[in-house]
Design an enzyme around this catalytic site. Structure first.
Site, short mmCIF file in Angstrom:
data_model
loop_
_atom_site.label_atom_id
_atom_site.label_comp_id
_atom_site.label_asym_id
_atom_site.label_seq_id
_atom_site.Cartn_x
_atom_site.Cartn_y
_atom_site.Cartn_z
N HIS A 189 20.84 47.27 13.36
CA HIS A 189 19.49 47.83 13.14
C HIS A 189 18.94 47.22 11.85
O HIS A 189 19.64 47.18 10.83
CB HIS A 189 19.56 49.35 13.03
CG HIS A 189 18.22 50.00 13.21
ND1 HIS A 189 17.20 49.86 12.30
CD2 HIS A 189 17.73 50.78 14.21
CE1 HIS A 189 16.14 50.54 12.74
NE2 HIS A 189 16.44 51.10 13.91
N ARG A 230 14.61 43.94 17.96
CA ARG A 230 15.48 44.18 16.81
C ARG A 230 16.30 42.97 16.36
O ARG A 230 16.50 42.74 15.17
CB ARG A 230 16.47 45.26 17.22
CG ARG A 230 16.33 46.46 16.38
CD ARG A 230 17.09 47.57 16.97
NE ARG A 230 16.17 48.67 17.10
CZ ARG A 230 16.49 49.84 17.59
NH1 ARG A 230 17.71 50.05 18.02
NH2 ARG A 230 15.62 50.80 17.64
N ALA A 249 20.07 60.48 16.67
CA ALA A 249 18.98 59.64 17.19
C ALA A 249 17.66 60.10 16.59
O ALA A 249 17.38 61.29 16.50
CB ALA A 249 18.95 59.70 18.70
N GLU A 268 7.86 51.33 19.25
CA GLU A 268 8.97 50.73 18.49
C GLU A 268 9.06 49.25 18.87
O GLU A 268 8.39 48.79 19.78
CB GLU A 268 10.28 51.46 18.79
CG GLU A 268 10.30 52.87 18.22
CD GLU A 268 11.65 53.56 18.42
OE1 GLU A 268 12.21 54.01 17.43
OE2 GLU A 268 12.13 53.64 19.56
N HIS A 282 24.69 49.08 14.62
CA HIS A 282 23.97 50.23 15.16
C HIS A 282 24.35 50.55 16.60
O HIS A 282 24.52 51.72 16.95
CB HIS A 282 22.47 49.92 15.07
CG HIS A 282 21.58 51.02 15.57
ND1 HIS A 282 21.59 52.29 15.02
CD2 HIS A 282 20.65 51.05 16.56
CE1 HIS A 282 20.69 53.05 15.66
NE2 HIS A 282 20.12 52.32 16.60
N ARG A 299 19.54 45.51 23.22
CA ARG A 299 18.91 46.72 23.76
C ARG A 299 17.50 46.91 23.19
O ARG A 299 17.28 46.77 21.99
CB ARG A 299 19.76 47.95 23.40
CG ARG A 299 19.14 49.26 23.83
CD ARG A 299 20.00 50.41 23.40
NE ARG A 299 20.08 50.49 21.96
CZ ARG A 299 19.47 51.41 21.22
NH1 ARG A 299 18.74 52.35 21.78
NH2 ARG A 299 19.61 51.42 19.91
#
Ligand code: FAD
Ligand code: SIN
Length: 554
Positions: A231, A279, A53, A121, A338, A373
């Protein structure tokens, strides 16, 4: 029947399967409550996604942030499928969970003001991501948990959960001493993700969906499997397969831009947050640009970031290994598998639909992530739900927990490389009904093919027969177990993806581009009496365990 020859036995109050953030947090909590805990890990101490991570852990910041804001960002990213109660309770648990980790010795990066440094992010409305070692957050979390000195049997792979009328009785596992049994009334699955279903992934080689298969075979329900997160920025090298180095979203959080081979922005006009959109939005924008330009990668321009090698040492090393200097060069990137947003259906305490079976971490579907997520919510979930599930397992004390009949020992499995190719082709960032059907047919064909299909599970390691003190290499057996897990999970996933005739979160159907109100619910799957995955009819989801039905998003 081809039952395994059992060469060793052990007993515990709780068997934890998995030595990443969720497993070790659960094991520690349960041990502190006086349970006898045995943790099994098929790899070594760092063979986990946790170790890799990068970006950090999303935790509500003390200033300019709130639980409401973090909940809101999570729910928006989850596109209608988050369980708001789970989201709130996990987000609220963040600060306490990080404090516990800090007590264990984990050290997070500080800013010039001496306060914990926070980055931003995709999908987050503020800078709330704490990190360690620049871009080595997971390594620090794993280090701190490994240093807690919990008993872990490394190199031991769980093969089957054994259940009886009162729920879990224990686990069959294989180690270098052959097949063995751990008798226990409670088992907690913390086996991580399924990235190895695809040809390219950020996940380590052991991310082979073992927990999903173990749970399905034990009678548990899984949900939201169709939501695999790709990802957007994984280092691209021509022909690169398997585990690929990640270029953290935090790089965009610090100002890097996504550009195509013509130098044009990839996300301009796509989403108000541009390169820092959730994402799924960014990965879809990249996939569309790749199709339009007929190319296989775009670029991340990070040249304007001051002190890149100090802030992102892991990424700098990965880039340098392929001859790229992020201070001077554009970084070639493409999306890759991912994160598994769905998983084994649990309540916010990790209870599955089978009494005595718990799940936490990436393998679980707690309702935190919904259809997509939010970045850095996974370590958070592993810490918070890991702790709760470890505590909940104490409710099984006093249950008998002795393995009786082990049962059927044949696991259909397809050739891994062919399976990865078909999942990559037909169940990637963008899918359609024809492709999903073709994937199902191809998979069935592989299973009927004598060279790539059902083979008897080995029942013993014959090398051990003459000398019980000997140890031997179980790599081949573990490969077989993993192939079988990938195969079963692919079947369950394709079934759910076929049934979700809409686009939502990270499930994008080119033949059903709209989001449908009547599909604003999870699609649960479990094994039918014939051993094949089947959809669970609405309203018929609960089979005991925590006694609730599949939560409907509000
Ligand atoms: P893991 O850490 O993957 O551990 C799984 C364990 O299960 C391993 O010990 C494995 O050996 C064991 N296991 C599996 N099958 C068996 C079996 N059959 N028998 C015995 N043992 C078994 N999330 C964030 O929140 N922030 C980030 O910055 C972030 N960055 C990421 C970067 C990368 C490159 C990757 C891959 C993921 C990232 N994630 C991040 C996601 C996050 O790291 C994972 O979701 C999380 O660490 C999973 O933890 P876990 O404990 O569920 O599983
Ligand atoms: C990243 O650093 O981009 C990964 C973060 C995550 O997966 O949550």
């Amino acid at each position: 029947m081809n039952a395994p020859v059992i060469r060793w036995e052990a007993e515990a109050d709780l068997v934890v399967i998995g030595g990443g953030v969720a497993g070790l947090t659960a094991a520690r909590t349960a041990s502190l409550r006086g349970l006898r805990v045995l943790t099994l890990s098929k790899g070594g101490p760092s063979d986990t996604s946790t170790q890799y991570a990068q970006g950090g852990i999303a935790v509500v910041a003390p200033h300019g942030d709130s639980v409401e804001s973090h909940v809101e960002d999570t729910v928006v990213a989850g596109v209608g499928l988050c369980d708001p109660e789970s989201v709130r309770s996990i987000v609220e648990g963040g600060r306490g969970a990080v404090a516990a980790l800090t007590d264990l010795g984990a050290v997070f990066d500080l800013g010039r003001d001496g306060e914990v440094s926070r980055t931003r992010e995709g999908g987050h409305s503020t800078r709330r991501i704490i990190h360690a070692g620049g871009d080595a957050t997971g390594a620090e979390v794993q280090r701190a948990l490994n240093a807690a000195g919990l008993p872990v049997l490394f190199g031991a792979a769980a093969v089957r959960i054994v259940t009886g009328p009162r729920g879990v009785q224990g686990v069959v596992a294989v180690s270098d001493k052959g097949f063995g049994v751990v008798h226990a009334p409670a088992v907690l699955l913390a086996t991580g993700g399924l990235g190895q279903l695809y040809a390219c992934s950020t996940n380590p080689s052991g991310a082979t969906a073992d927990g999903i298969a173990l749970a399905l075979r034990a009678g548990a329900t899984v949900a939201d499997l169709e939501f695999v997160q790709f990802h957007p920025t994984v280092l691209f090298t021509p022909g690169g397969l398997g585990r690929r180095p990640l270029i953290s979203e935090a790089v965009r959080g610090e100002g890097a831009k996504l550009v195509d081979s013509q130098g044009d922005s990839v996300t301009e006009g796509v989403h108000p947050r541009g390169d820092l959109a959730p994402r799924d939005v960014v990965s879809r924008a990249i996939a569309a640009r790749l199709r339009a330009l007929g190319t296989d990668h775009i670029f991340l321009d990070a040249r304007a970031i001051d002190g890149f090698p100090q802030r992102f040492p892991t990424i700098t090393a990965s880039c340098r290994a392929v001859g790229i200097d992020p201070r001077a060069d554009l970084i070639p990137v493409a999306p890759a598998a991912h994160y598994q947003c769905g998983g084994i259906l649990t309540d916010p305490h990790g209870r599955t639909t089978v009494p005595g079976l718990y799940a936490a971490g990436e393998v679980a579907r707690t309702g935190l992530h919904g259809a997509n997520r939010l970045a850095s919510n996974s370590l958070l979930e592993g810490l918070v739900v890991g702790e709760r599930a470890g505590a909940a397992a104490a409710e099984r004390l006093g249950e008998p927990g002795r393995v009786g009949e082990i049962g059927d020992w044949e696991f259909p499995r397809a050739d891994r490389k062919l399976l990865q190719e078909l999942m990559t082709e037909h169940a990637g960032v963008v899918r359609d009904g024809d492709g999903l059907r073709a994937a199902v047919l191809r998979l069935l064909h592989l299973l009927n093919d004598r060279n790539g299909g059902v083979r008897a599970m080995p029942a013993d390691l014959p090398e051990l027969a003459d000398d019980p003190e000997r140890t031997c290499d179980v790599g081949r057996v573990v490969d077989d177990i993993e192939d079988a897990a990938l195969t079963l999970t692919a079947r369950a996933m394709l079934l759910a993806a076929g049934a979700r005739t809409e686009s939502r979160g990270c499930h994008t159907r080119s033949d059903h581009p709209d989001t449908r109100d009547d599909l604003r619910r999870s699609i649960p799957v479990r094994l039918g009496p014939d051993g094949r995955p089947q959809l669970v009819a609405a309203g018929a989801e609960h089979t005991g365990g925590w006694g609730a039905s599949v939560p409907r998003a509000s």
